[in-house]
Every structure is written in structure tokens, then in C-alpha cells.
Write an enzyme that holds these catalytic residues in place. Structure first.
Site, PDB file in Angstrom:
ATOM      1  N   GLY A  15      20.235   5.504 -22.683  1.00 51.56           N
ATOM      2  CA  GLY A  15      20.552   4.561 -21.601  1.00 51.56           C
ATOM      3  C   GLY A  15      20.615   3.132 -22.110  1.00 51.56           C
ATOM      4  O   GLY A  15      19.853   2.765 -23.003  1.00 51.56           O
ATOM      5  N   ARG A  76      25.445   9.571 -24.852  1.00 50.22           N
ATOM      6  CA  ARG A  76      24.553  10.683 -25.177  1.00 50.22           C
ATOM      7  C   ARG A  76      25.438  11.730 -25.853  1.00 50.22           C
ATOM      8  O   ARG A  76      26.609  11.869 -25.516  1.00 50.22           O
ATOM      9  CB  ARG A  76      23.896  11.234 -23.915  1.00 50.22           C
ATOM     10  CG  ARG A  76      23.059  10.154 -23.208  1.00 50.22           C
ATOM     11  CD  ARG A  76      22.233  10.716 -22.075  1.00 50.22           C
ATOM     12  NE  ARG A  76      21.809   9.647 -21.180  1.00 50.22           N
ATOM     13  CZ  ARG A  76      20.666   8.977 -21.287  1.00 50.22           C
ATOM     14  NH1 ARG A  76      19.818   9.250 -22.250  1.00 50.22           N
ATOM     15  NH2 ARG A  76      20.369   8.030 -20.420  1.00 50.22           N
ATOM     16  N   ASP A 107      13.174   7.872 -27.103  1.00 50.74           N
ATOM     17  CA  ASP A 107      12.612   8.953 -27.934  1.00 50.74           C
ATOM     18  C   ASP A 107      13.666   9.927 -28.452  1.00 50.74           C
ATOM     19  O   ASP A 107      13.603  10.363 -29.601  1.00 50.74           O
ATOM     20  CB  ASP A 107      11.583   9.755 -27.113  1.00 50.74           C
ATOM     21  CG  ASP A 107      10.241   9.042 -27.059  1.00 50.74           C
ATOM     22  OD1 ASP A 107       9.988   8.182 -27.914  1.00 50.74           O
ATOM     23  OD2 ASP A 107       9.449   9.357 -26.147  1.00 50.74           O
ATOM     24  N   THR A 129      14.687   0.757 -23.870  1.00 49.69           N
ATOM     25  CA  THR A 129      14.811   1.489 -22.605  1.00 49.69           C
ATOM     26  C   THR A 129      14.158   0.657 -21.507  1.00 49.69           C
ATOM     27  O   THR A 129      13.102   0.059 -21.739  1.00 49.69           O
ATOM     28  CB  THR A 129      14.151   2.889 -22.665  1.00 49.69           C
ATOM     29  OG1 THR A 129      14.050   3.414 -21.329  1.00 49.69           O
ATOM     30  CG2 THR A 129      12.764   2.870 -23.266  1.00 49.69           C
ATOM     31  N   ASP A 131      12.710   1.826 -19.051  1.00 49.52           N
ATOM     32  CA  ASP A 131      11.633   2.611 -18.423  1.00 49.52           C
ATOM     33  C   ASP A 131      10.237   2.379 -19.004  1.00 49.52           C
ATOM     34  O   ASP A 131       9.259   2.856 -18.420  1.00 49.52           O
ATOM     35  CB  ASP A 131      11.949   4.109 -18.525  1.00 49.52           C
ATOM     36  CG  ASP A 131      13.129   4.497 -17.659  1.00 49.52           C
ATOM     37  OD1 ASP A 131      13.360   3.819 -16.641  1.00 49.52           O
ATOM     38  OD2 ASP A 131      13.833   5.467 -18.004  1.00 49.52           O
ATOM     39  N   ASP A 133       8.835   3.832 -21.304  1.00 53.07           N
ATOM     40  CA  ASP A 133       8.158   5.123 -21.485  1.00 53.07           C
ATOM     41  C   ASP A 133       8.154   5.601 -22.943  1.00 53.07           C
ATOM     42  O   ASP A 133       8.264   6.790 -23.210  1.00 53.07           O
ATOM     43  CB  ASP A 133       8.792   6.179 -20.565  1.00 53.07           C
ATOM     44  CG  ASP A 133      10.266   6.382 -20.838  1.00 53.07           C
ATOM     45  OD1 ASP A 133      10.854   5.578 -21.600  1.00 53.07           O
ATOM     46  OD2 ASP A 133      10.838   7.347 -20.314  1.00 53.07           O
ATOM     47  N   ARG A 166      11.195  -3.881  10.339  1.00 58.65           N
ATOM     48  CA  ARG A 166      11.503  -2.523   9.879  1.00 58.65           C
ATOM     49  C   ARG A 166      10.485  -2.008   8.875  1.00 58.65           C
ATOM     50  O   ARG A 166       9.735  -2.768   8.305  1.00 58.65           O
ATOM     51  CB  ARG A 166      12.828  -2.554   9.082  1.00 58.65           C
ATOM     52  CG  ARG A 166      14.060  -2.565   9.884  1.00 58.65           C
ATOM     53  CD  ARG A 166      15.247  -2.462   8.921  1.00 58.65           C
ATOM     54  NE  ARG A 166      16.463  -2.773   9.646  1.00 58.65           N
ATOM     55  CZ  ARG A 166      17.343  -3.685   9.282  1.00 58.65           C
ATOM     56  NH1 ARG A 166      17.172  -4.385   8.185  1.00 58.65           N
ATOM     57  NH2 ARG A 166      18.411  -3.903  10.009  1.00 58.65           N
ATOM     58  N   ARG A 175      12.715   8.012 -13.837  1.00 61.31           N
ATOM     59  CA  ARG A 175      12.809   9.427 -13.498  1.00 61.31           C
ATOM     60  C   ARG A 175      11.479  10.152 -13.732  1.00 61.31           C
ATOM     61  O   ARG A 175      11.044  10.957 -12.942  1.00 61.31           O
ATOM     62  CB  ARG A 175      13.907  10.104 -14.328  1.00 61.31           C
ATOM     63  CG  ARG A 175      15.122  10.432 -13.495  1.00 61.31           C
ATOM     64  CD  ARG A 175      16.218  10.996 -14.321  1.00 61.31           C
ATOM     65  NE  ARG A 175      16.600  10.063 -15.379  1.00 61.31           N
ATOM     66  CZ  ARG A 175      17.288  10.377 -16.463  1.00 61.31           C
ATOM     67  NH1 ARG A 175      17.674  11.603 -16.642  1.00 61.31           N
ATOM     68  NH2 ARG A 175      17.603   9.473 -17.350  1.00 61.31           N
ATOM     69  N   GLN A 256      19.803  -2.265 -11.835  1.00 52.54           N
ATOM     70  CA  GLN A 256      18.578  -2.575 -12.595  1.00 52.54           C
ATOM     71  C   GLN A 256      18.797  -2.557 -14.104  1.00 52.54           C
ATOM     72  O   GLN A 256      17.979  -3.038 -14.865  1.00 52.54           O
ATOM     73  CB  GLN A 256      17.479  -1.561 -12.246  1.00 52.54           C
ATOM     74  CG  GLN A 256      16.989  -1.688 -10.838  1.00 52.54           C
ATOM     75  CD  GLN A 256      16.285  -0.425 -10.370  1.00 52.54           C
ATOM     76  OE1 GLN A 256      15.076  -0.312 -10.444  1.00 52.54           O
ATOM     77  NE2 GLN A 256      17.039   0.545  -9.894  1.00 52.54           N
TER      78      GLN A 256
HETATM   79  P1  ATP Z   1      16.631   7.019 -22.655  1.00 52.81           P
HETATM   80  O1  ATP Z   1      15.161   6.697 -22.633  1.00 52.81           O
HETATM   81  O2  ATP Z   1      17.464   5.925 -22.167  1.00 52.81           O
HETATM   82  O3  ATP Z   1      16.941   8.352 -22.007  1.00 52.81           O
HETATM   83  P2  ATP Z   1      16.901   8.382 -25.187  1.00 52.81           P
HETATM   84  O4  ATP Z   1      17.233   7.900 -26.556  1.00 52.81           O
HETATM   85  O5  ATP Z   1      15.572   9.083 -25.028  1.00 52.81           O
HETATM   86  O6  ATP Z   1      17.042   7.146 -24.213  1.00 52.81           O
HETATM   87  P3  ATP Z   1      18.352  10.875 -24.923  1.00 52.81           P
HETATM   88  O7  ATP Z   1      19.505  11.232 -24.058  1.00 52.81           O
HETATM   89  O8  ATP Z   1      17.124  11.718 -24.860  1.00 52.81           O
HETATM   90  O9  ATP Z   1      18.053   9.325 -24.649  1.00 52.81           O
HETATM   91  O10 ATP Z   1      18.840  10.900 -26.464  1.00 52.81           O
HETATM   92  C1  ATP Z   1      19.954  10.146 -26.876  1.00 52.81           C
HETATM   93  C2  ATP Z   1      20.724  10.926 -27.902  1.00 52.81           C
HETATM   94  O11 ATP Z   1      19.898  11.149 -29.057  1.00 52.81           O
HETATM   95  C3  ATP Z   1      21.149  12.303 -27.466  1.00 52.81           C
HETATM   96  O12 ATP Z   1      22.323  12.285 -26.686  1.00 52.81           O
HETATM   97  C4  ATP Z   1      21.377  12.982 -28.810  1.00 52.81           C
HETATM   98  O13 ATP Z   1      22.601  12.555 -29.357  1.00 52.81           O
HETATM   99  C5  ATP Z   1      20.249  12.394 -29.650  1.00 52.81           C
HETATM  100  N1  ATP Z   1      19.079  13.296 -29.631  1.00 52.81           N
HETATM  101  C6  ATP Z   1      18.208  13.501 -28.621  1.00 52.81           C
HETATM  102  N2  ATP Z   1      17.285  14.433 -28.951  1.00 52.81           N
HETATM  103  C7  ATP Z   1      17.583  14.827 -30.210  1.00 52.81           C
HETATM  104  C8  ATP Z   1      17.008  15.774 -31.118  1.00 52.81           C
HETATM  105  N3  ATP Z   1      15.946  16.514 -30.795  1.00 52.81           N
HETATM  106  N4  ATP Z   1      17.603  15.910 -32.330  1.00 52.81           N
HETATM  107  C9  ATP Z   1      18.675  15.192 -32.674  1.00 52.81           C
HETATM  108  N5  ATP Z   1      19.266  14.280 -31.855  1.00 52.81           N
HETATM  109  C10 ATP Z   1      18.734  14.109 -30.652  1.00 52.81           C
END
Ligand code: ATP
Length: 325
Positions: A15, A76, A107, A129, A131, A133, A166, A175, A256
């Protein structure tokens, strides 16, 4: 001996978050200052696989520190979970002479970074992020801007909610994690804060409280609801039916994520971006930049991913004490 990095790639993944641009700018400018070439990879891991890679110079990151979103775009990419695809990506990095990579995301993105590191591409992660988190850090890029954007909207809703006497349910992002809801709930003086980590689905308690507050003369009632609980519109209908008080739901949604990053997000993201470039220059890999107890530090990616984080119970208890009426 530490690997000498000649070219750093930078990408944003997952995100988007306001402040990512400041981090990208810092990676680019710091690398150039250190005599390292930089390449921008568009659309996260998906763009890496599509070889959407462009040379960056100081000028290519001019005029972006104050802009929300990410100039590199983000995506993603499910396919990146597969080892064969990760191998392909590592080969693409080598083809474009990228021997160090900065991944700005959450993560999931760090897991993608770790897989590339295991295939010989030095990687550093930066927590981006809204969030908040990510377990290893007290700060993530975008959270500060997001809560200030949300609070601005909630204050406006509160004005009109009071005028019309209200009940207002305002749904904020988060989430799985209730950080945005908790901060916005405290900062807006909300009467109710619904957190995914604590929600017990007891709507009758919420209804009883609204009725009790009305009897005591309270003219508005703001409920901050986290995205992870959701169902704000149907909740509003049920509350209105049970209390007879007009009840409206507002879902703040993607607003946001956008907007000019706050001063804090610009500065912290800049420091994190610069530190990432420095770590790569030192030959480090598989590190996550973090902010803890007032200091910018870095963790081994494995240790960082194994950490767990939960809403501080004390803050939740304090927030409950503040909304007694
Ligand atoms: P957000 O907190 O905004 O969701 P995020 O980095 O955790 O961010 P994800 O959708 O979980 O968002 O991961 C982003 C991208 O990282 C995924 O679309 C994928 O390309 C890669 N990714 C996620 N998990 C793995 C994994 N276990 N191994 C390899 N690549 C991964």
C-alpha cells in the site's frame, strides 16, 4: 569482505503511504553523494519482473518531498511468492547491474526483499505503511500524515454531527491493526473507539451508552470504527432503529492514504532513506531500518519479521478512561 555496491535499485511495494517519496528522494540523493548509481524500479516487484527500470539522478527526485503517493508507483505481485519468479527477478537485477536494493513497504514487501537477498542481491527494507503495524519499529512512513488527515475529517464531521444532534460513525483505515482508530479516537474526543483487536460485537452496550449520554445532555456521539470491524453503514441503521436518534456513517477510505506528507513523515522518511543507502554502501544486507525509543536503528530482517506487535494495552485503557461521561 563486504560486497562493494556500485548500483542501488529502489522500489515501493504494497500500500502507498505519504512520505514514501521523501524516502525515495533520500535513497537517490544519498547514493549519488556516496558515488553510487541509482535505478528506480517502477510498480514494486511486478515492475522489476517487467524490467520497468530507469536511471535516477538528483533531478529526477526534485519537487517530490512534499507530494503524497509514490512517484515509483506501487503494486502487489502474487507471483513473487514463487521461487522461480524470485530467481528471475534476481537475474533481472544482475542484468541491470543492481547489486543493492532498497524496498520501501510493509512486512510482505520485506519477505520479497529477503528472498532476493538470499539470491545474492543485498537488500535493505524501510517500513512504509499508514497502519503502523510493523513490529520492529515505533514509526512507519505515512502513519503520522494519515492520522492527521483523518482527524481533520473527523473534526469536520463532529461540527455537523453536533449541530444536528446526531450519532456519527466514522470508519478509519486499519484492517488488522487499530492504531489509526485508537489515535484518532483519543485525538477527536470520540465517545466510542472500536478496535479490531478488542471488539466484542456487543452493540447493545454501544446503544445503551448512547441513550445514557443523551439522558445526561450530550448532544453528539462520535464512534470511531476501524476498517477491520467495518459494517459501519448497517451498524448506523441498527443504532438509529434502537435509539431513535439519527445516525450516519462516514467511511473515510482512501483519502487517508493521500495528501501532503506531514513534516514528521518527510523528515523521518528522509533519515530512513539515507540510512538505507549508507547500510548498502557498508556492504550490509537483510536489514530493516527501524525507529525505537527515539533512535533510528536497524534489525536483521529475520529477527524483524519474527517480532510481534500489539496495541499498547495501557493506551487502550487510558482511552477508555478519557471517554467516561
Ligand atoms: P501493506 O502493509 O501496505 O499491506 P505489504 O508490503 O505488507 O504492505 P503485501 O501485499 O503483503 O504488502 O506484500 C507486497 C508484495 O510483496 C506482494 O505483492 C508480493 O509481491 C511480495 N511478497 C509478499 N509476501 C511475500 C513472500 N512471502 N515472499 C515473497 N514476496 C512476498
Amino acid at each position: 569482505m563486504a560486497k562493494k555496491i556500485k548500483t542501488i535499485g529502489v522500489l515501493t511495494s504494497g500500500g502507498d503511504a505519504p512520505g514514501m517519496n521523501a524516502a525515495v528522494r533520500a535513497v537517490v540523493r544519498t547514493s549519488i553523494t556516496e558515488g553510487i548509481r541509482v535505478k528506480g524500479i517502477m510498480r514494486g516487484f511486478a515492475g522489476l519482473l517487467d524490467e520497468e527500470i530507469k536511471e535516477m539522478d538528483s533531478f529526477s527526485v526534485a519537487d517530490i518531498i512534499n507530494r503524497g503517493g509514490t512517484i515509483l508507483y506501487t503494486a502487489r505481485c502474487k507471483a513473487f511468492m514463487e521461487e522461480s519468479v524470485q530467481r528471475q527477478a534476481a537475474e533481472i537485477c544482475r542484468k541491470h547491474e543492481i547489486d543493492g536494493l532498497v524496498v520501501i513497504g510493509g512486512d510482505g514487501s520485506f519477505r520479497g526483499a529477503r528472498s532476493l537477498a538470499r539470491l545474492g542481491i543485498n537488500t535493505i527494507g524501510i517500513p512504509g505503511t499508514i497502519d503502523l503495524d510493523i513490529a520492529c519499529t515505533d514509526y512507519t512512513i505515512g502513519f503520522d500524515t494519515a492520522i492527521n488527515t483523518a482527524i481533520d475529517a473527523i473534526d469536520k464531521i463532529r461540527d455537523t454531527s453536533t449541530s444536528h444532534e446526531r450519532v456519527s460513525i466514522v470508519e478509519v483505515m486499519g484492517r488488522h491493526a487499530g492504531y489509526i482508530a485508537l489515535w484518532c479516537g483519543i485525538a477527536s474526543g470520540a465517545e466510542e473507539i472500536l478496535l479490531p483487536e478488542y471488539y466484542d460485537h456487543d452493540e447493545q452496550r454501544i446503544i445503551d451508552k448512547i441513550i445514557e449520554h443523551r439522558k445526561k445532555g450530550k448532544r453528539h456521539h462520535i464512534i470511531i470504527n476501524a476498517e477491520g470491524i467495518g459494517h459501519s453503514v448497517s451498524m448506523a441503521a441498527r443504532i438509529e432503529a434502537a435509539t431513535g436518534i439519527e445516525t450516519r456513517a462516514t467511511i473515510l477510505g482512501h483519502m487517508q492514504r493521500g495528501g501532503m506528507p506531514s513534516c514528521k513523515d518527510r523528515v523521518y522518511a528522509s533519515i530512513m532513506g539515507a540510512k538505507a543507502a549508507h547500510l548498502l554502501k557498508e556492504g550490509k544486507s537483510e536489514r530493516i531500518i527501524a525507529y525505537q525509543h527515539g533512535e533510528f536503528i536497524d534489525y536483521d530482517i529475520e529477527d524483524a519479521l519474527a517480532m510481534e506487535k500489539s496495541l499498547p494495552e495501557e493506551y487502550v485503557a487510558i482511552s477508555r478512561g478519557l471517554i467516561r461521561f
